[in-house]
Write an enzyme that holds these catalytic residues in place. Structure first.
Site, PDB file in Angstrom:
ATOM      1  N   SER A 137      -6.350 -40.705  45.644  1.00 48.62           N
ATOM      2  CA  SER A 137      -5.604 -39.633  46.329  1.00 48.62           C
ATOM      3  C   SER A 137      -5.158 -40.153  47.689  1.00 48.62           C
ATOM      4  O   SER A 137      -5.692 -41.170  48.171  1.00 48.62           O
ATOM      5  CB  SER A 137      -6.558 -38.444  46.527  1.00 48.62           C
ATOM      6  N   TYR A 150     -14.532 -34.339  49.197  1.00 47.39           N
ATOM      7  CA  TYR A 150     -13.524 -34.856  48.247  1.00 47.39           C
ATOM      8  C   TYR A 150     -12.971 -36.176  48.771  1.00 47.39           C
ATOM      9  O   TYR A 150     -12.816 -37.147  48.021  1.00 47.39           O
ATOM     10  CB  TYR A 150     -12.423 -33.810  48.098  1.00 47.39           C
TER      11      TYR A 150
HETATM   12  N1  NAD Z   1      -2.958 -32.139  42.548  1.00 52.30           N
HETATM   13  C1  NAD Z   1      -3.033 -32.858  43.659  1.00 52.30           C
HETATM   14  O1  NAD Z   1      -2.540 -32.450  44.737  1.00 52.30           O
HETATM   15  C2  NAD Z   1      -3.706 -34.198  43.648  1.00 52.30           C
HETATM   16  C3  NAD Z   1      -3.520 -35.032  44.768  1.00 52.30           C
HETATM   17  C4  NAD Z   1      -4.162 -36.274  44.792  1.00 52.30           C
HETATM   18  C5  NAD Z   1      -4.935 -36.684  43.727  1.00 52.30           C
HETATM   19  N2  NAD Z   1      -5.090 -35.849  42.652  1.00 52.30           N
HETATM   20  C6  NAD Z   1      -5.937 -36.346  41.555  1.00 52.30           C
HETATM   21  O2  NAD Z   1      -5.188 -36.397  40.363  1.00 52.30           O
HETATM   22  C7  NAD Z   1      -6.059 -36.242  39.230  1.00 52.30           C
HETATM   23  C8  NAD Z   1      -5.527 -35.138  38.330  1.00 52.30           C
HETATM   24  O3  NAD Z   1      -5.578 -33.921  39.084  1.00 52.30           O
HETATM   25  P1  NAD Z   1      -4.672 -32.654  38.768  1.00 52.30           P
HETATM   26  O4  NAD Z   1      -3.969 -32.317  40.012  1.00 52.30           O
HETATM   27  O5  NAD Z   1      -3.897 -32.867  37.532  1.00 52.30           O
HETATM   28  O6  NAD Z   1      -5.830 -31.574  38.585  1.00 52.30           O
HETATM   29  P2  NAD Z   1      -6.119 -30.505  37.424  1.00 52.30           P
HETATM   30  O7  NAD Z   1      -7.151 -29.607  37.988  1.00 52.30           O
HETATM   31  O8  NAD Z   1      -4.857 -29.916  36.923  1.00 52.30           O
HETATM   32  O9  NAD Z   1      -6.753 -31.423  36.269  1.00 52.30           O
HETATM   33  C9  NAD Z   1      -8.065 -31.912  36.357  1.00 52.30           C
HETATM   34  C10 NAD Z   1      -8.500 -32.405  35.003  1.00 52.30           C
HETATM   35  O10 NAD Z   1      -9.872 -32.825  35.107  1.00 52.30           O
HETATM   36  C11 NAD Z   1     -10.581 -32.238  34.018  1.00 52.30           C
HETATM   37  N3  NAD Z   1     -11.986 -32.056  34.388  1.00 52.30           N
HETATM   38  C12 NAD Z   1     -12.502 -31.398  35.452  1.00 52.30           C
HETATM   39  N4  NAD Z   1     -13.844 -31.431  35.425  1.00 52.30           N
HETATM   40  C13 NAD Z   1     -14.182 -32.164  34.327  1.00 52.30           C
HETATM   41  C14 NAD Z   1     -15.411 -32.579  33.760  1.00 52.30           C
HETATM   42  N5  NAD Z   1     -16.599 -32.234  34.285  1.00 52.30           N
HETATM   43  N6  NAD Z   1     -15.384 -33.346  32.651  1.00 52.30           N
HETATM   44  C15 NAD Z   1     -14.211 -33.677  32.075  1.00 52.30           C
HETATM   45  N7  NAD Z   1     -13.012 -33.311  32.556  1.00 52.30           N
HETATM   46  C16 NAD Z   1     -13.001 -32.554  33.672  1.00 52.30           C
HETATM   47  C17 NAD Z   1      -9.901 -30.901  33.758  1.00 52.30           C
HETATM   48  O11 NAD Z   1     -10.224 -30.411  32.483  1.00 52.30           O
HETATM   49  C18 NAD Z   1      -8.441 -31.328  33.909  1.00 52.30           C
HETATM   50  O12 NAD Z   1      -7.944 -31.902  32.728  1.00 52.30           O
HETATM   51  C19 NAD Z   1      -7.443 -35.946  39.825  1.00 52.30           C
HETATM   52  O13 NAD Z   1      -8.169 -37.153  39.914  1.00 52.30           O
HETATM   53  C20 NAD Z   1      -7.121 -35.457  41.224  1.00 52.30           C
HETATM   54  O14 NAD Z   1      -8.200 -35.632  42.112  1.00 52.30           O
HETATM   55  C21 NAD Z   1      -4.483 -34.631  42.584  1.00 52.30           C
END
Ligand code: NAD
Length: 257
Positions: A137, A150
């Site tokens: 991130s 985080y």
């Molecule tokens: N959305 C943002 O602003 C952002 C920014 C930087 C990084 N990220 C990173 O990108 C990646 C995807 O995030 P996103 O935004 O699509 O979030 P999201 O919440 O839409 O998706 C998260 C995913 O993780 C899965 N998950 C959560 N807990 C779990 C567990 N215990 N076991 C198995 N699966 C689990 C959920 O089922 C889901 O598929 C993550 O690593 C997040 O930290 C997101």
């Protein structure tokens, strides 16, 4: 890497960014897509299976906090596919109310998954090499006080992935490790941000106070990183742009003379 005909494992493939990235991967005519996630999105899986009959698309239930479940999912996928070319560690949780869970899901689970993937992919064992993409991130390259736990977990992801991305390991294993750092992206991860921060902020902070990118554009750049990224590289995916980061060297060991 040319993705045509490749076997891909996507952890978190039903999440906000994951869904869009899987859709883009399927457009690249990959051979197989194994989705490891906590819950099955039955409708989406069925729609993809109907739309891409030439790709073997399947789901393995994984709770990333359980090492035995990660191992079992990789084992089942390996039995079905033979080998993996690409693994994306894209599972995440942003909620500083849950300190242990934040570290377990974002860092510990990703580390376990990376090592298990390596067992299957390492060309010095029985693997064929490949690429592991670990999603960190912007909070993994810049401390974010509002999300300190985080941010700590994501800094760990960046450090771990850069460590495994050393030229020495790559030469031995043939597995490239690449770090991807998205900025704010409009997914369920950002829901109810005010109640998920380390300390309650005095002013409102949500996806309307910050510029966010769409999950589609983030996913599109993520797939380009899989295609273009070199071992050890770190990529910023921010507001629709992708940029390889030149990471500063803060310290070097002093060798005995
Ligand atoms: N959305 C943002 O602003 C952002 C920014 C930087 C990084 N990220 C990173 O990108 C990646 C995807 O995030 P996103 O935004 O699509 O979030 P999201 O919440 O839409 O998706 C998260 C995913 O993780 C899965 N998950 C959560 N807990 C779990 C567990 N215990 N076991 C198995 N699966 C689990 C959920 O089922 C889901 O598929 C993550 O690593 C997040 O930290 C997101």
């Amino acid at each position: 890497m040319d993705l045509t005909g490749k076997n891909v494992v996507y952890l978190g493939g039903f999440g906000g960014i994951g869904q869009k990235a899987c859709a883009q991967l399927l457009e690249r005519q990959i051979k197989a897509l194994a989705i490891f996630d906590l819950t099955l999105n039955e409708q989406l899986l069925a729609a993809w299976q109907a739309q891409y009959p030439n790709t073997d698309i399947f789901y393995q239930k994984v709770d990333i906090t359980q090492k035995s479940e990660i191992e079992a999912a990789y084992k089942a996928a390996a039995e079905r596919l033979g080998h993996f070319d690409v693994v994306v560690n894209g599972i995440g949780l942003m909620n500083d109310n849950f300190v242990e869970l934040t570290i377990q899901i974002n860092l510990l689970g990703l580390i376990q998954s990376s090592f298990i993937a390596l067992e299957h992919m390492d060309k010095s064992k029985s693997g064929r090499g490949g690429v592991v993409i670990n999603i960190s991130s912007v909070a993994g390259i810049q401390p974010t006080p509002l999300m300190s736990v985080y941010s700590a977990a994501k800094h760990g992801v960046t450090a771990f992935t850069r460590g495994l991305g050393s030229a020495q390991f790559y030469e031995q294993t043939g597995v490239a490790f690449i770090t991807v750092c998205p900025g704010f992206t409009d997914t369920p991860l950002l829901f109810d941000m005010m109640n998920k921060m380390t300390f309650k902020p005095r002013t409102t902070i949500d996806k309307h106070t910050h510029k966010v990118q769409s999950p589609e554009i983030c996913a599109s750049n993520l797939v380009k990183v899989i295609e273009q990224g070199k071992n050890g590289s770190v990529w910023l995916l921010e507001l629709g742009e992708m940029k390889e980061l030149d990471m500063p060297v803060m310290w070097r060991p002093t060798l005995q003379s």
